[in-house]
Design a protein around this motif. Structure first.
Motif, PDB file in Angstrom:
ATOM      1  N   GLY A  49       0.816  -1.208   0.000  1.00 29.77           N
ATOM      2  CA  GLY A  49       0.000   0.000   0.000  1.00 29.77           C
ATOM      3  C   GLY A  49       0.847   1.254   0.000  1.00 29.77           C
ATOM      4  O   GLY A  49       2.033   1.226  -0.305  1.00 29.77           O
ATOM      5  N   ILE A  50       0.187   2.347   0.354  1.00 34.00           N
ATOM      6  CA  ILE A  50       0.869   3.645   0.428  1.00 34.00           C
ATOM      7  C   ILE A  50       0.886   4.079   1.889  1.00 34.00           C
ATOM      8  O   ILE A  50      -0.169   4.177   2.525  1.00 34.00           O
ATOM      9  CB  ILE A  50       0.110   4.721  -0.385  1.00 34.00           C
ATOM     10  CG1 ILE A  50      -0.147   4.272  -1.827  1.00 34.00           C
ATOM     11  CG2 ILE A  50       0.848   6.049  -0.334  1.00 34.00           C
ATOM     12  CD1 ILE A  50       1.041   4.362  -2.741  1.00 34.00           C
ATOM     13  N   LEU A  51       2.086   4.326   2.393  1.00 37.58           N
ATOM     14  CA  LEU A  51       2.210   4.816   3.766  1.00 37.58           C
ATOM     15  C   LEU A  51       2.154   6.339   3.720  1.00 37.58           C
ATOM     16  O   LEU A  51       2.961   6.970   3.036  1.00 37.58           O
ATOM     17  CB  LEU A  51       3.521   4.348   4.388  1.00 37.58           C
ATOM     18  CG  LEU A  51       3.722   4.760   5.848  1.00 37.58           C
ATOM     19  CD1 LEU A  51       2.705   4.074   6.763  1.00 37.58           C
ATOM     20  CD2 LEU A  51       5.143   4.453   6.310  1.00 37.58           C
ATOM     21  N   VAL A  52       1.173   6.886   4.444  1.00 39.45           N
ATOM     22  CA  VAL A  52       0.963   8.327   4.437  1.00 39.45           C
ATOM     23  C   VAL A  52       1.308   8.854   5.822  1.00 39.45           C
ATOM     24  O   VAL A  52       0.747   8.408   6.819  1.00 39.45           O
ATOM     25  CB  VAL A  52      -0.509   8.651   4.113  1.00 39.45           C
ATOM     26  CG1 VAL A  52      -0.758  10.142   4.184  1.00 39.45           C
ATOM     27  CG2 VAL A  52      -0.877   8.107   2.739  1.00 39.45           C
ATOM     28  N   SER A  53       2.255   9.784   5.890  1.00 43.51           N
ATOM     29  CA  SER A  53       2.588  10.359   7.191  1.00 43.51           C
ATOM     30  C   SER A  53       2.787  11.846   7.016  1.00 43.51           C
ATOM     31  O   SER A  53       3.057  12.332   5.914  1.00 43.51           O
ATOM     32  CB  SER A  53       3.833   9.697   7.777  1.00 43.51           C
ATOM     33  OG  SER A  53       4.871   9.685   6.840  1.00 43.51           O
ATOM     34  N   GLY A  54       2.626  12.565   8.096  1.00 44.49           N
ATOM     35  CA  GLY A  54       2.799  14.006   7.978  1.00 44.49           C
ATOM     36  C   GLY A  54       2.388  14.752   9.222  1.00 44.49           C
ATOM     37  O   GLY A  54       2.204  14.180  10.294  1.00 44.49           O
ATOM     38  N   THR A  55       2.260  16.056   9.020  1.00 46.77           N
ATOM     39  CA  THR A  55       1.902  16.960  10.106  1.00 46.77           C
ATOM     40  C   THR A  55       0.770  17.853   9.627  1.00 46.77           C
ATOM     41  O   THR A  55       0.784  18.296   8.475  1.00 46.77           O
ATOM     42  CB  THR A  55       3.094  17.868  10.467  1.00 46.77           C
ATOM     43  OG1 THR A  55       4.262  17.072  10.562  1.00 46.77           O
ATOM     44  CG2 THR A  55       2.870  18.565  11.790  1.00 46.77           C
ATOM     45  N   VAL A  56      -0.172  18.088  10.503  1.00 47.98           N
ATOM     46  CA  VAL A  56      -1.249  19.022  10.181  1.00 47.98           C
ATOM     47  C   VAL A  56      -1.209  20.189  11.166  1.00 47.98           C
ATOM     48  O   VAL A  56      -0.968  19.998  12.355  1.00 47.98           O
ATOM     49  CB  VAL A  56      -2.634  18.319  10.165  1.00 47.98           C
ATOM     50  CG1 VAL A  56      -2.883  17.550  11.434  1.00 47.98           C
ATOM     51  CG2 VAL A  56      -3.760  19.302   9.920  1.00 47.98           C
TER      52      VAL A  56
END
Ligand code: ZN
Ligand code: ZN
Length: 169
Positions: A49-56
């Motif tokens: 799959g696609i690993l989605v990470s980040g900051t909001v």
């Protein structure tokens, strides 16, 4: 995203600024419709799959639970989710037609970071229980001690005593 799907090892970073379409939050504080939601996101293609990470980053708005003035609280929170290719129920999020829907991931991350007892400042003194003024705006605010009802009757009598200076020696 097409360039990431089924290409393990590929990675993309994006910066998104989105106007919140609906608004969300808890009973006392939340992100209003139209608020700018700033998202730094990193998409990594994995085998499954696609690993989605980040900051909001977003400003939540609500009311101080003690003094009821408006509160604007900057919220910065990290998130990470795997969007699977498989439609298996084991995965909360899946890749649909080469897209990942970030919105629920971002919303859940922000909601979890919101306080249930927002205050305008940590030492907010709240409102005067007698007249409702905001105590931080009125340092030293106090009322005269309420008159004991038994003495109130005497106070009434007092007023009827004729003032006569000659009575006393
Ligand atoms: Zn307050
Ligand atoms: Zn008062």
């Amino acid at each position: 995203m097409v360039d990431l799907v089924h290409r393990p090892g590929e990675m993309r970073e994006k910066v998104l600024d989105i106007a919140e379409p609906e608004g969300f939050g808890n009973a006392v504080i939340g992100v209003k419709q139209g608020s700018n939601v700033h998202i730094d996101v990193r998409l990594e293609s994995l085998h499954d799959g696609i690993l989605v990470s980040g900051t909001v980053d977003v400003d939540a708005e609500g009311e101080c639970v003690r003094c009821l003035t408006d509160v604007s609280l900057p919220v910065e929170v990290e998130f990470q989710e795997l969007f699977a290719y498989s439609e298996d129920e084991a995965f909360d999020y899946t890749v649909h037609e080469d897209h990942v829907d970030l919105e629920p991931v971002v919303r859940d991350a922000v909601v979890l970071a919101l306080p249930f007892q927002p205050v305008c400042q940590a030492d907010c003194l709240g409102l005067c229980p007698q007249c409702g003024v905001r105590l931080l705006d009125n340092p030293g605010h106090q009322h005269e001690a309420p008159v004991d009802p038994r003495w109130a009757a005497l106070a009434g009598l007092d007023a009827e005593v004729p003032q006569d200076d000659t009575e006393k020696r």
